[in-house]
Scaffold this motif. Structure first.
Motif, PDB file in Angstrom:
ATOM      1  N   ASN A  24       0.808  -1.224   0.000  1.00 57.11           N
ATOM      2  CA  ASN A  24       0.000   0.000   0.000  1.00 57.11           C
ATOM      3  C   ASN A  24       0.845   1.280   0.000  1.00 57.11           C
ATOM      4  N   LYS A  25       2.134   1.149   0.291  1.00 52.28           N
ATOM      5  CA  LYS A  25       2.989   2.345   0.320  1.00 52.28           C
ATOM      6  C   LYS A  25       3.366   2.810  -1.080  1.00 52.28           C
ATOM      7  N   ASP A  26       3.112   1.970  -2.076  1.00 48.95           N
ATOM      8  CA  ASP A  26       3.510   2.297  -3.448  1.00 48.95           C
ATOM      9  C   ASP A  26       2.340   2.035  -4.395  1.00 48.95           C
ATOM     10  N   PRO A  27       1.358   2.940  -4.417  1.00 45.09           N
ATOM     11  CA  PRO A  27       0.154   2.699  -5.222  1.00 45.09           C
ATOM     12  C   PRO A  27       0.420   2.612  -6.724  1.00 45.09           C
ATOM     13  N   GLN A  28       1.452   3.286  -7.216  1.00 49.90           N
ATOM     14  CA  GLN A  28       1.755   3.186  -8.643  1.00 49.90           C
ATOM     15  C   GLN A  28       2.126   1.758  -9.022  1.00 49.90           C
ATOM     16  N   THR A  29       2.985   1.157  -8.200  1.00 45.90           N
ATOM     17  CA  THR A  29       3.375  -0.231  -8.467  1.00 45.90           C
ATOM     18  C   THR A  29       2.190  -1.162  -8.239  1.00 45.90           C
ATOM     19  N   GLN A  30       1.391  -0.879  -7.228  1.00 42.22           N
ATOM     20  CA  GLN A  30       0.170  -1.670  -6.994  1.00 42.22           C
ATOM     21  C   GLN A  30      -0.697  -1.714  -8.244  1.00 42.22           C
ATOM     22  N   LYS A  31      -0.931  -0.555  -8.813  1.00 41.04           N
ATOM     23  CA  LYS A  31      -1.790  -0.447  -9.995  1.00 41.04           C
ATOM     24  C   LYS A  31      -1.228  -1.280 -11.143  1.00 41.04           C
ATOM     25  N   LEU A  32       0.093  -1.191 -11.356  1.00 39.96           N
ATOM     26  CA  LEU A  32       0.714  -1.980 -12.412  1.00 39.96           C
ATOM     27  C   LEU A  32       0.581  -3.482 -12.145  1.00 39.96           C
ATOM     28  N   ALA A  33       0.749  -3.861 -10.876  1.00 42.16           N
ATOM     29  CA  ALA A  33       0.681  -5.284 -10.517  1.00 42.16           C
ATOM     30  C   ALA A  33      -0.714  -5.843 -10.786  1.00 42.16           C
ATOM     31  N   PHE A  34      -1.741  -5.124 -10.367  1.00 45.41           N
ATOM     32  CA  PHE A  34      -3.105  -5.594 -10.630  1.00 45.41           C
ATOM     33  C   PHE A  34      -3.409  -5.580 -12.127  1.00 45.41           C
ATOM     34  N   GLY A  35      -2.853  -4.587 -12.846  1.00 48.60           N
ATOM     35  CA  GLY A  35      -3.032  -4.570 -14.298  1.00 48.60           C
ATOM     36  C   GLY A  35      -2.417  -5.797 -14.947  1.00 48.60           C
ATOM     37  N   LEU A  36      -1.255  -6.227 -14.424  1.00 51.79           N
ATOM     38  CA  LEU A  36      -0.604  -7.427 -14.956  1.00 51.79           C
ATOM     39  C   LEU A  36      -1.416  -8.669 -14.617  1.00 51.79           C
ATOM     40  N   MET A  37      -1.969  -8.728 -13.401  1.00 49.14           N
ATOM     41  CA  MET A  37      -2.853  -9.855 -13.059  1.00 49.14           C
ATOM     42  C   MET A  37      -4.003  -9.953 -14.056  1.00 49.14           C
ATOM     43  N   ASP A  76      -8.446   7.888  -0.942  1.00 49.89           N
ATOM     44  CA  ASP A  76      -7.283   8.493  -1.595  1.00 49.89           C
ATOM     45  C   ASP A  76      -7.404   8.369  -3.112  1.00 49.89           C
ATOM     46  N   ALA A  77      -6.963   9.410  -3.828  1.00 49.74           N
ATOM     47  CA  ALA A  77      -7.113   9.440  -5.286  1.00 49.74           C
ATOM     48  C   ALA A  77      -6.363   8.293  -5.953  1.00 49.74           C
ATOM     49  N   GLN A  78      -5.125   8.047  -5.515  1.00 54.67           N
ATOM     50  CA  GLN A  78      -4.359   6.958  -6.118  1.00 54.67           C
ATOM     51  C   GLN A  78      -4.939   5.598  -5.749  1.00 54.67           C
ATOM     52  N   ALA A  79      -5.448   5.516  -4.538  1.00 51.02           N
ATOM     53  CA  ALA A  79      -6.052   4.255  -4.113  1.00 51.02           C
ATOM     54  C   ALA A  79      -7.290   3.930  -4.955  1.00 51.02           C
ATOM     55  N   LYS A  80      -8.015   4.970  -5.354  1.00 49.69           N
ATOM     56  CA  LYS A  80      -9.192   4.750  -6.201  1.00 49.69           C
ATOM     57  C   LYS A  80      -8.793   4.178  -7.560  1.00 49.69           C
ATOM     58  N   LEU A  81      -7.638   4.626  -8.058  1.00 48.29           N
ATOM     59  CA  LEU A  81      -7.146   4.052  -9.316  1.00 48.29           C
ATOM     60  C   LEU A  81      -6.798   2.576  -9.144  1.00 48.29           C
ATOM     61  N   VAL A  82      -6.217   2.253  -7.992  1.00 50.68           N
ATOM     62  CA  VAL A  82      -5.902   0.853  -7.697  1.00 50.68           C
ATOM     63  C   VAL A  82      -7.186   0.027  -7.632  1.00 50.68           C
ATOM     64  N   LEU A  83      -8.215   0.567  -6.991  1.00 49.97           N
ATOM     65  CA  LEU A  83      -9.496  -0.153  -6.902  1.00 49.97           C
ATOM     66  C   LEU A  83     -10.069  -0.428  -8.287  1.00 49.97           C
ATOM     67  N   GLY A  84      -9.901   0.546  -9.197  1.00 51.08           N
ATOM     68  CA  GLY A  84     -10.377   0.319 -10.558  1.00 51.08           C
ATOM     69  C   GLY A  84      -9.674  -0.860 -11.204  1.00 51.08           C
ATOM     70  N   GLU A  85      -8.352  -0.952 -10.996  1.00 53.12           N
ATOM     71  CA  GLU A  85      -7.599  -2.084 -11.549  1.00 53.12           C
ATOM     72  C   GLU A  85      -8.040  -3.397 -10.903  1.00 53.12           C
ATOM     73  N   ILE A  86      -8.317  -3.366  -9.594  1.00 59.83           N
ATOM     74  CA  ILE A  86      -8.770  -4.589  -8.904  1.00 59.83           C
ATOM     75  C   ILE A  86     -10.106  -5.036  -9.483  1.00 59.83           C
ATOM     76  N   GLY A  87     -10.992  -4.071  -9.723  1.00 58.42           N
ATOM     77  CA  GLY A  87     -12.267  -4.415 -10.358  1.00 58.42           C
ATOM     78  C   GLY A  87     -12.051  -5.059 -11.712  1.00 58.42           C
ATOM     79  N   GLY A  88     -11.059  -4.555 -12.454  1.00 61.15           N
ATOM     80  CA  GLY A  88     -10.743  -5.146 -13.747  1.00 61.15           C
ATOM     81  C   GLY A  88     -10.265  -6.584 -13.619  1.00 61.15           C
TER      82      GLY A  88
END
Length: 1009
Positions: free
Chosen positions: A885-898, A936-948
């Motif tokens: 959770n400390k690195d939302p940019q990497t989180q987003k990429l990781a979920f995108g790769l999943m 958090d704005a970045q966290a919302k982007l991560v949630l979008g990727e998780i939904g994907g």
């Protein structure tokens, strides 16, 4: 008190120990911050006999700090009366009539500051007679004729002027940033001053000037400065009496600081804020235009090009002209806008009267003088431009000024007679001149916006005249013509391209373009290239490159241009020579298809410039530069452009592949020999040998870039090089690999090898692929930094994209060892913030690398027999990054790769296996983890990727996933059945975009049963 004196002495004693000095400083700071320290310090300051000056300054600093704190906090204000009484008693004794002792400047400054703070705190309430008490200091006698007090006490007058100047700075200086509360306070204080005391203050200034005009230039200067400052916020009519205006005029006959101060005062008075009509009346009342004219005509110190000319005085006059001119522009704008013909006539007459004085300053040989009126020039041209835009006409009364002003602007762009271009001792002066020239170009462009044809005609004439009388003009005049030819391109390119297609082929695109082409042809047919001055030689080459399109149409000019570049590349002037190498490369790269047989000759003529001599640069003790900067060789950086130019010339279509190979060998062979010669020395730790090999590798890589513009995987019009050329560059790859394998622990060698690798992709193509394992082994050593690994991954991604249909087997072979190295690098302990950032960037590149593999239809490589053992480690890494959770940019990429792994058919799996269960578990674990903030704005982007990811899992596993969620997962976490069903219904029915929004709301608790 004695302790304070001792502490002050110790703090300033260089012979005292550091510890003792520290204790003294700490003690003095404690006194300053204490509630009652000011009382001791106030007594210390007025102590008689006096203590040391530094102790007195410290004591006053403590007192002033205490006054300011009490004022700002509004507490214990009664104690300020003690400070007032004590300091005013001291001030009367020290500065009042009959005083014989004077404080030094430091004590006076601190005393002035303290009294100013007292003024802020007490003037509005208990000390309404502040200025009366100050004025009492100034008088030592009574005028027998008038019965009024004379302002004849020198010490008191000086101190009084210091105080009123300080008060202005505190309450009215617009350059100081203040809080809203302070601004409100200052507004109230100014209102109170204007109501109570401003009349007597202005009268005192007039009296001081009258008293001291012939006695003290220092006092007159101080008083005029005070008037200039205060005029911005008091009623100016109190100041500008006829007698005062006449007094200012009379001061202009004086010399030195008094004249300077009077000009400064006028410059401040004229910018007093008021409406335009009142300002015009002020300028007329002060007769400023006439005064300036008379001063310039009569003052010997303002006669240009004479020994008596005073630059500083001319700057003062220029500032006054600028301020008057700017106000007149506002006046003419207001008059034109209101349609007031009478005001229009008056202001026009004033501007016309001011223009000769303006041109005196603008055209002055000293830039310090001319730049003072640049703001007025810009404002006048802006008015002119707007008027033309609004009325589609020019103001006739000013029409004759525009050509005159344009000519003055152009003349000012020329180097002056004392300038020596390229002189090492004059680089600062040259930089300042170029800055002025840049500002002048802005003014010239504005003239063009007003009258484009005037600018085109003027510049065209200047260039043609210079080319026609080339032998009769100096380098400065020719430099100006060349510069204006460079600028002319801005006019010629306004319609887009320089040339346009016609029924008969191509033609210049407009009048300006046609004139430019004409001037370039004249330039190339002239003897400018052989003009014996480095500035001209360099500008000549710059123009060739800037207008290279002319040479693509007029191909007959290319040989002459190449001849000029050969001369420039061999110039004895280092600045010309090194710049020529870059320009040569730019020109050759663009026109190489049109060069023809002369290419071989040109290659031979610059071959002598290719010898490489690496130089180590020693750093000084205070040098904070990095190792790369210490080894930075600007000359070699420029030399690399020659290698690229040689590559471009050698690969010209006019040269057969066999001849191309010959030229390539002529360059490569000495470099191979040089590498072999220095390899053993470099192994032994010789730093220069290492750097020499580094340079050799860079040169080989740059040569490769010149040989081929082709890049795999891109839509390039350039064909790949011939097989014969590729054969030669295979030898380059081998030489670089041997150097890399031998000197694997050297950062600079790895850097050079990485550079060469990226450049050789275009000349070797898929021939490079079999050597990839060696490149990876060499470039990803144990000593490789995270930055190095990240950069190499990007290169590898480009190779994968370019050779996706050929690379599978190689990638299958190298993937596991590559990933093992990556995992080792990412597992290294983090040292500091910078290292943490680099680790995050490496993680992102790691994930991007997998995206590239999948996006290029190579995902099967992950689950091949060779790489399947490491696949679980890959998944674990992705899962780990997704949970950070400390690195939302990497989180987003990781979920995108999943998500991508779930949707691709390249990775085969069926039903709800461990992979899907793991991805699904991570999808639910992250939003519910303690460090995840769904708002958090970045966290919302991560949630979008998780939904994907959730949607992708369902699309891949179908009803099996629905059954798993309904029967296993939701019951395991105790989810209410209605809420679970709402979620599963949305998952099955919504499209991806809508479901991502639903998932964000669901994870944020906005979806209820």
């Amino acid at each position: 008190m004695e302790q304070i004196l001792q502490a002050v002495d110790i703090s300033l004693n260089p012979g005292a120990s550091q510890d003792l000095r520290r204790q003294a400083m700490e003690f003095l700071q404690q006194v300053k911050e204490s509630d009652d320290g000011w009382q001791v310090c106030l007594t210390l300051f007025v102590e008689n006999p006096t203590v040391t000056e530094i102790a007195r300054v410290y004591a006053l600093d403590v007192v002033s700090g205490a006054v300011l704190r009490r004022y700002r906090e509004g507490k214990d204000l009664s104690s300020l009366q003690v400070v007032q009484d004590t300091l005013m008693q001291y001030t009367r004794e020290s500065y009042g009539p009959g005083s014989t002792k004077f404080d030094n400047a430091a004590v006076q400054n601190k005393l002035t500051q303290t009294l100013t703070y007292l003024f802020l705190a007490m003037y509005g309430s208990s000390w309404t007679g502040f200025f009366d008490e100050m004025l009492q200091l100034t008088s030592g006698s009574i005028d027998g004729a008038t019965g009024k007090q004379r302002r004849d006490n020198f010490a008191g007058v000086v101190f009084y002027l210091r105080v009123v100047a300080s008060i202005h700075d505190e309450v009215a200086d617009v350059l100081v940033s203040r809080s809203p509360q302070e601004a409100q306070r200052n507004t109230l204080l100014k209102d109170q001053i204007r109501e109570r005391d401003v009349t007597k203050l202005v009268a005192s200034w007039h009296e001081i000037l009258a008293e001291w005009k012939d006695k003290s230039d220092d006092i007159v200067e101080m008083c005029l400065k005070v008037i200039g400052r205060w005029a911005s916020w008091i009623n100016i009519s109190l100041i500008l009496t006829p007698d005062f205006v006449n007094f200012l005029w009379s001061l202009l006959t004086c010399a030195g600081k008094v004249k300077d101060a009077s000009l400064d005062a006028m410059a401040e008075l004229v910018i007093k804020k008021m409406n335009a009509s009142d300002k015009i009346e002020l300028i007329e009342f002060m007769k400023l235009v006439e005064m300036i004219q008379a001063l310039l005509a009569q003052d010997p110190a303002l006669q240009a090009k004479t020994p008596a000319f005073n630059v500083d005085l001319a700057e003062k006059v220029g500032r006054l002209i600028n301020n008057v001119g700017s106000e007149l522009v506002r006046g003419i704008e207001a008059a034109k806008k209101s349609g007031n013909a009478q005001a229009d006539f008056r202001v026009t007459a004033l501007i016309q009267g001011l223009m000769p004085s303006f041109f005196f300053c603008f055209s002055n040989e000293y830039d310090e003088v001319s730049t003072t009126v640049f703001p007025f020039t810009a404002e006048f041209l802006a008015f002119y431009r707007q008027y033309r835009k609004d009325t589609n006409s020019v103001p006739q009364e000013f029409s004759a000024m525009l050509p005159q002003l344009l000519n003055a602007i152009i003349a000012k762009m020329q180097y002056d007679e004392t300038a020596n271009w390229g002189d090492e001792d004059g680089l600062t002066d040259e930089a300042e001149f170029l800055d002025v020239r840049k500002r002048l170009k802005v003014l010239q462009d504005t003239v063009g916006a007003i009258d484009m044809q005037l600018l085109i005609e003027t510049l065209h004439t200047i260039v043609n005249k210079a080319l026609e009388k080339l032998a009769a003009i100096g380098w400065r005049e020719l430099d100006l013509a060349m510069y204006e030819l460079h600028v002319f391109g801005d006019l010629a390119f306004q319609n887009g391209n320089l040339f346009t297609k016609t029924d008969n082929g191509v033609a210049p695109n407009g009048d300006a373009a046609a004139r430019l082409v004409d001037m370039m042809i004249k330039l190339m047919n002239s003897d400018v290239a052989s003009y014996p001055h480095p500035s001209i030689q360099l500008q000549f080459m710059e123009l060739i490159v800037r207008y290279v399109n002319v040479f693509e149409i007029h191909k007959e000019l290319i040989p002459r241009a190449l001849e000029s570049f050969v001369q420039g590349c061999h110039s004895s002037h280092v600045r010309v020579r090194t710049r020529a190498w870059y320009l040569f490369q730019r020109f050759v790269k663009t026109v190489r298809t049109h060069i023809g047989d002369i290419a071989e000759t040109i290659v031979r003529t610059v071959g002598d410039l290719l010898e490489i001599r690496a130089e180590l640069f020693e750093s000084t003790d205070d040098d904070m530069s990095s190792d790369d900067e210490k080894n930075h060789d600007a000359t070699f950086d420029s030399q690399l452009y020659l290698f690229e130019a040689i590559g471009s010339l050698s690969s010209s279509t006019s040269i057969t592949p066999e001849r191309q190979v010959v030229f390539a060998r002529e360059v490569m062979t000495p470099l191979f020999g040089d590498i072999e010669k220095h390899l053993a020395l470099a192994q032994g730790g010789d730093a220069r040998a290492v750097l020499q090999i580094h340079h050799d590798i860079l040169a080989l890589g740059t040569l490769a870039r010149g040989f081929s513009d082709w890049a795999p995987g891109t839509k390039s019009s350039a064909p790949p090089p011939s097989g014969l050329v590729s054969d030669e560059f295979e030898k380059v790859a081998e030489a670089v690999l041997v150097s890399l394998e031998t000197l694997n622990n050297s950062v600079v060698i790895r850097e050079a090898a990485r550079f060469a690798f990226s450049r050789m992709v275009g000349v070797l193509g898929q021939r490079l692929l079999p050597t990839l394992p060696r490149w990876i082994h060499g470039l990803l050593s144990q000593s490789s930094s995270k930055d190095e690994i990240q950069m190499f991954l990007r290169l590898l991604e480009q190779v994968i994209h370019g050779f996706k249909s050929e690379i599978f087997e190689i990638l299958n072979t190298i993937l596991t060892p590559l990933l093992e190295g990556l995992f080792t690098a990412m597992a290294q302990p983090v040292e500091g913030t910078d290292d943490e950032v680099k680790l995050q960037e490496l993680r992102r590149e790691f994930l991007n690398f997998f995206h590239v593999i999948i996006n290029n239809d190579l995902g099967k490589v992950f689950v091949s027999d060779v790489n399947l053992p490491i696949f679980d480690q890959i998944v674990q890494a992705i899962d780990h990054f997704a949970r950070d959770n400390k690195d939302p940019q990497t989180q987003k990429l990781a979920f995108g790769l999943m998500c991508r792994m779930c949707t691709t058919k390249q990775i085969s799996f069926s039903g709800i296996g461990d992979l899907i269960q793991g991805f699904s578990a991570t999808c639910w674990a992250v939003p519910t983890s303690s460090g995840f903030n769904t708002k958090d704005a970045q966290a919302k982007l991560v949630l979008g990727e998780i939904g994907g990811v959730q949607k992708a899992i369902y699309q891949r596993a179908g009803d099996d996933y629905i059954s798993y969620m309904r029967g296993v997962y939701f019951p395991s976490i105790g989810a209410p059945a209605p809420l679970a069903e709402k979620y599963l219904t949305a998952l099955q029915s919504m499209n991806e975009k809508d479901f991502k929004k639903f998932f964000k709301d669901f994870a944020s608790g906005k979806i209820s049963e």
